[in-house]
Structures are given as structure tokens and as C-alpha cells.
Design a protein around this motif. Sequence first.
Motif, PDB file in Angstrom:
ATOM      1  N   ALA A  28      36.687  24.447  44.427  1.00 43.32           N
ATOM      2  CA  ALA A  28      37.455  23.608  43.829  1.00 43.32           C
ATOM      3  C   ALA A  28      38.681  24.381  42.854  1.00 43.32           C
ATOM      4  O   ALA A  28      40.131  23.743  42.654  1.00 43.32           O
ATOM      5  CB  ALA A  28      37.548  22.753  42.776  1.00 43.32           C
ATOM      6  N   ASN A  29      37.987  25.831  42.808  1.00 39.38           N
ATOM      7  CA  ASN A  29      38.624  26.567  41.545  1.00 39.38           C
ATOM      8  C   ASN A  29      39.321  27.709  41.740  1.00 39.38           C
ATOM      9  O   ASN A  29      39.533  28.279  41.922  1.00 39.38           O
ATOM     10  CB  ASN A  29      38.365  26.834  40.097  1.00 39.38           C
ATOM     11  N   ALA A  30      39.917  27.330  43.653  1.00 41.87           N
ATOM     12  CA  ALA A  30      40.258  28.332  44.191  1.00 41.87           C
ATOM     13  C   ALA A  30      41.354  29.883  44.103  1.00 41.87           C
ATOM     14  O   ALA A  30      40.704  30.751  44.459  1.00 41.87           O
ATOM     15  CB  ALA A  30      40.062  28.344  46.300  1.00 41.87           C
ATOM     16  N   GLU A  31      42.788  29.046  43.486  1.00 41.72           N
ATOM     17  CA  GLU A  31      43.499  30.013  43.112  1.00 41.72           C
ATOM     18  C   GLU A  31      42.982  30.505  41.900  1.00 41.72           C
ATOM     19  O   GLU A  31      43.687  31.911  42.063  1.00 41.72           O
ATOM     20  CB  GLU A  31      44.593  29.145  42.993  1.00 41.72           C
ATOM     21  N   ASP A  32      42.586  30.126  40.763  1.00 44.45           N
ATOM     22  CA  ASP A  32      42.076  30.944  39.344  1.00 44.45           C
ATOM     23  C   ASP A  32      41.515  32.541  40.483  1.00 44.45           C
ATOM     24  O   ASP A  32      41.299  32.824  39.687  1.00 44.45           O
ATOM     25  CB  ASP A  32      41.214  29.885  38.697  1.00 44.45           C
ATOM     26  N   PHE A  33      40.302  31.175  40.923  1.00 47.65           N
ATOM     27  CA  PHE A  33      39.345  32.740  41.220  1.00 47.65           C
ATOM     28  C   PHE A  33      40.166  34.006  42.210  1.00 47.65           C
ATOM     29  O   PHE A  33      39.944  35.211  41.701  1.00 47.65           O
ATOM     30  CB  PHE A  33      38.481  32.405  42.380  1.00 47.65           C
ATOM     31  N   VAL A  34      41.534  33.819  42.768  1.00 48.42           N
ATOM     32  CA  VAL A  34      41.950  34.503  43.264  1.00 48.42           C
ATOM     33  C   VAL A  34      42.726  35.772  42.380  1.00 48.42           C
ATOM     34  O   VAL A  34      42.521  36.668  42.788  1.00 48.42           O
ATOM     35  CB  VAL A  34      43.451  33.623  44.454  1.00 48.42           C
ATOM     36  N   ILE A  35      43.166  34.779  41.281  1.00 47.25           N
ATOM     37  CA  ILE A  35      44.156  35.687  40.380  1.00 47.25           C
ATOM     38  C   ILE A  35      43.118  36.303  40.030  1.00 47.25           C
ATOM     39  O   ILE A  35      43.216  37.319  39.448  1.00 47.25           O
ATOM     40  CB  ILE A  35      44.551  34.605  39.462  1.00 47.25           C
ATOM     41  N   SER A  36      41.888  35.792  39.249  1.00 42.95           N
ATOM     42  CA  SER A  36      41.073  37.064  38.313  1.00 42.95           C
ATOM     43  C   SER A  36      40.713  37.979  39.507  1.00 42.95           C
ATOM     44  O   SER A  36      39.938  39.203  39.247  1.00 42.95           O
ATOM     45  CB  SER A  36      39.746  35.351  38.196  1.00 42.95           C
ATOM     46  N   PHE A  37      40.091  37.525  40.799  1.00 40.09           N
ATOM     47  CA  PHE A  37      39.868  39.194  41.480  1.00 40.09           C
ATOM     48  C   PHE A  37      40.830  40.110  42.146  1.00 40.09           C
ATOM     49  O   PHE A  37      40.649  40.901  41.794  1.00 40.09           O
ATOM     50  CB  PHE A  37      39.523  38.452  42.889  1.00 40.09           C
ATOM     51  N   GLN A  38      42.146  39.481  41.812  1.00 36.81           N
ATOM     52  CA  GLN A  38      43.442  40.545  41.575  1.00 36.81           C
ATOM     53  C   GLN A  38      43.236  41.589  40.692  1.00 36.81           C
ATOM     54  O   GLN A  38      43.896  42.998  40.569  1.00 36.81           O
ATOM     55  CB  GLN A  38      44.545  39.829  42.485  1.00 36.81           C
ATOM     56  N   LYS A  39      43.102  41.184  39.915  1.00 40.62           N
ATOM     57  CA  LYS A  39      43.171  41.970  38.056  1.00 40.62           C
ATOM     58  C   LYS A  39      42.024  42.314  37.895  1.00 40.62           C
ATOM     59  O   LYS A  39      42.195  43.034  37.236  1.00 40.62           O
ATOM     60  CB  LYS A  39      43.302  40.056  37.484  1.00 40.62           C
ATOM     61  N   PHE A  40      41.051  42.107  38.847  1.00 41.71           N
ATOM     62  CA  PHE A  40      39.198  42.811  38.031  1.00 41.71           C
ATOM     63  C   PHE A  40      39.447  44.182  38.285  1.00 41.71           C
ATOM     64  O   PHE A  40      40.240  44.623  39.983  1.00 41.71           O
ATOM     65  CB  PHE A  40      38.278  42.350  39.331  1.00 41.71           C
ATOM     66  N   ILE A  41      39.055  45.319  38.209  1.00 44.52           N
ATOM     67  CA  ILE A  41      38.850  46.844  37.918  1.00 44.52           C
ATOM     68  C   ILE A  41      37.675  46.990  38.577  1.00 44.52           C
ATOM     69  O   ILE A  41      37.332  47.162  37.656  1.00 44.52           O
ATOM     70  CB  ILE A  41      39.691  47.369  37.307  1.00 44.52           C
ATOM     71  N   PRO A  42      37.218  47.522  39.676  1.00 37.14           N
ATOM     72  CA  PRO A  42      35.950  47.979  39.371  1.00 37.14           C
ATOM     73  C   PRO A  42      35.540  48.743  39.291  1.00 37.14           C
ATOM     74  O   PRO A  42      36.346  50.104  38.807  1.00 37.14           O
ATOM     75  CB  PRO A  42      35.549  47.633  41.033  1.00 37.14           C
ATOM     76  N   SER A  43      33.898  48.963  38.490  1.00 40.52           N
ATOM     77  CA  SER A  43      33.956  50.203  37.937  1.00 40.52           C
ATOM     78  C   SER A  43      33.749  51.935  38.560  1.00 40.52           C
ATOM     79  O   SER A  43      33.620  50.965  40.143  1.00 40.52           O
ATOM     80  CB  SER A  43      32.009  50.034  37.228  1.00 40.52           C
ATOM     81  N   SER A  44      33.519  53.088  38.276  1.00 38.70           N
ATOM     82  CA  SER A  44      34.084  54.162  39.342  1.00 38.70           C
ATOM     83  C   SER A  44      33.088  54.421  38.697  1.00 38.70           C
ATOM     84  O   SER A  44      32.573  56.295  39.249  1.00 38.70           O
ATOM     85  CB  SER A  44      34.556  54.869  39.708  1.00 38.70           C
TER      86      SER A  44
END
Length: 428
Positions: free
Chosen positions: A133-149
Motif C-alpha cells: 500500500a505504501n510502496a512508493e514511500d518505501f522506495v523513496i526511503s530506500f533510495q535515501k538510506f545509507i548503509p553502515s560500513s
Amino acid sequence: MVSSFFMPLSYFYVMLHTSTIKILKPEKFRKQLMQWLDFNFPFFIFQEGNGFEYPQGTFPNQAHASSTCIDLQKADLLYRKSDLAGIISYDYKNKVENLQSINSEVIALEETVFFQPELSIQIEKDFLVFKGANAEDFVISFQKFIPSSRQNPRVRTKRLTTLEDYIQKVKNIQNHIREGDMYELNYCMGFSFEGDWDPILAYEDLMQISPMPFSGVFKSKSKYLLAASPERFLKRKNSKMIAQPIKGTIKRGTHKQEDDVMKEQLLNSEKERAENLMIVDLMRNDLSKISKTGSVEVDELFGIYSFPRVHQMISTVSSDLKEGLGLKEIIHATFPMGSMTGAPKVKCMELIDDFENFKRGWFSGCFGFFQENGDFDLNVIIRSVLFDKEKSKGYFAVGSAITFDADPEYEYAECLLKASAILQILEG
């Protein structure tokens, strides 16, 4: 042959229902996806098959996540007809048979955890499909997420069973076999550890050294399962049921000629073939309870398959499911898997609690995804780590089939071989 589906690509596509968004692909897409799921959801399942050629296929490459799980007190879960992700503990056996689990637990784990996905992600060769239902919001969140190194700290493991204790327990098990109590028993030993350890980072490490056809992560709040499993428990595809027990293990050779010799040695081992055949017969019997008369068949007997550190002997048993059966009848007829109990199953489960010194919990249970149409695919939780992030405690276990003529020291060495990849990611 192994080939990761996380190959370097210039771009990937995120599909939202009927629209497509093209975005730059991060260099390490799995790490970002795993850490993003962990950050945003208390419940998720991640599955991958790692490109193996496996009879009847591998786990699909997918993830499902939710903010809530299903309350078993309010719903007869195993009769529900909806998409579900779930994990079933070995100790669910106590619901199937009149049994109990008497040993102490290293960490407290739920008997079952199921959830309906609010987000599903299909992982294709060069794109992701986000559904929800909130797929588009999740996509935006995923794009902005920076993984820990950051790197995971190394931890020290503690063996819960010494070599001396192991040898004595095997001799005691063999006494029961001589007395006719059972034919073989799967005896496991545990390892525990503590520390400020990150299971998501550890899964990435595990897949670097031991990718498997039924790999994945299951998260339930602070509890995590990291699986590098080579074994399928049970698959349903339309009315077809498929079980693929593993019994028979030998190490890989250091070069091709030695590797071929090891495969031949495993294939021709009377002991390993006898172990495998006993579990095949057990699975045939289990499937016959829920299958059309005369439909149970052995599609492959004593197949030899190669994995990063070991060769395994795998057999495939299939049948046609009777009409009108729900998931509960299927699970109760077949769970737990015979490869992790021995034969006969009920007596072995009674004795396992006597001989082992830890509660198995999720280990030697199963997890997977259940589709609304009734299809599902479940692995066997072996070569896996269980961890409670809140308590900073974890454990894993390994085992082998003990038969009348088993050599205790050889079986102990086989267990350490099976534990080697996990020990490497924990201790370095």
C-alpha cells in the motif's frame, strides 16, 4: 555452480504497480536492502537461492516485511488463506505429538512467528519490484538510506559439549539402537556466544564464504535467524508435494581430482547410503498420510551435490496431495523433518531431549513463505545462527546421524566441518 544475483549493474528498476522508476544502483545493493529492512521493520524475511542448480529449484530471491505479527490466540493460523511469512520452531513438535522440551534455552525464541507482508520485494536480475500500500514511500526511503560500513567484532564461542561427553553420548545412543529403540538418531551439539554483534553484517559475511540454495534471514523484533541452509524440508506446488532430505556429508577436496574421489567415496559409502535410505523411507511414510494412494515416488535416490565446503547426499521424494487438506494437516503429518530426528521419529524425539543439553528452538525447525493459493517452500534450519540482539547472546548447533556402526570421533569431526563457516564469521 554458484552465481550471485547481486551482480554489479549500472542501474536497477523499482516497479510500483504499473509504473517504473529508474535509479542509480548502489555498489552493494544487498547490504543496503538488508540494513534498510532491519532499520524499518520489526518483522521481515529475506530469502535467496544464490544461483544454485538444485532439483525442484531453490528459494526465490525475495523479501517480505511487516510492522506486526499475527496473534496465534486470535486466529487459527495454519488454516488461514493469505500470503504469510513464517518460522516454525523445532519445539512445535510438542503440538504435533505428545512430547515436551525439557532442556534449557540459550535464548528465548517463539514457538512460531507468522506475519502478513505489508511490503513485498521481488528481486530480479536488474530491478526490484516493491509491492504494498505504501510502496512508493518505501522506495523513496530506500533510495535515501545509507548503509553502515563498519566491521563486525569477533566473538568467542563456547562449545556446550566436550569431545569426551560427545563420545559417551554417542555410545549411549548406540546402546539404545542395540536394544531396538530406534535405527538412527540425529544428535546435535550446540555452541553459544555473547557480544555486541550485528547479525545483518554477519549474514553478509556468511554469504561470502558459504552461500547456499536455501539461505536467508528471519527477524522477529530483537531475535534473528541467519541461515545458510543446503536443505529443503517441504515444498508445495499446486497439488505436488516435494521433500528432499539430506543425509550424508563429506568434505570438499583441495583440487579437482581429490574432489572427485571424495564424491565417489560419499556415493559408495554403505553407512551414508543406509542413513539416507532410512530417512527417505520415513519421508515416504509421512507424505503417504496426506497424499493420494500410490502417488508417493522417489524421484532421485542418493544424489550427490556440491556446496562450498562439503558434498551432500540428497534424495528427492514427491507425491500428489489429497484434495481438501489445509496447511495444518500437511505440517502435522510431516513436521519435524526426519533428517533432524532419526527413525522412528517419535522415539527419537523423546531421546533427543535426553541426550542433548540445550533446547533447539528455531534450529532444525523451518522457515519460508506461504502463498495465498496454498503453495509454499520451506527449508531446514541448519548451518544457521540464532541471535538475540537485545540480550547480546546467540547460539548455533550442528549434528549428524548416529547409527549402530557410527564412529564417535568421525561424527564429531563431521560436526566441526559443518560448523566451520559459522565459526569463521564469528571468530575470524
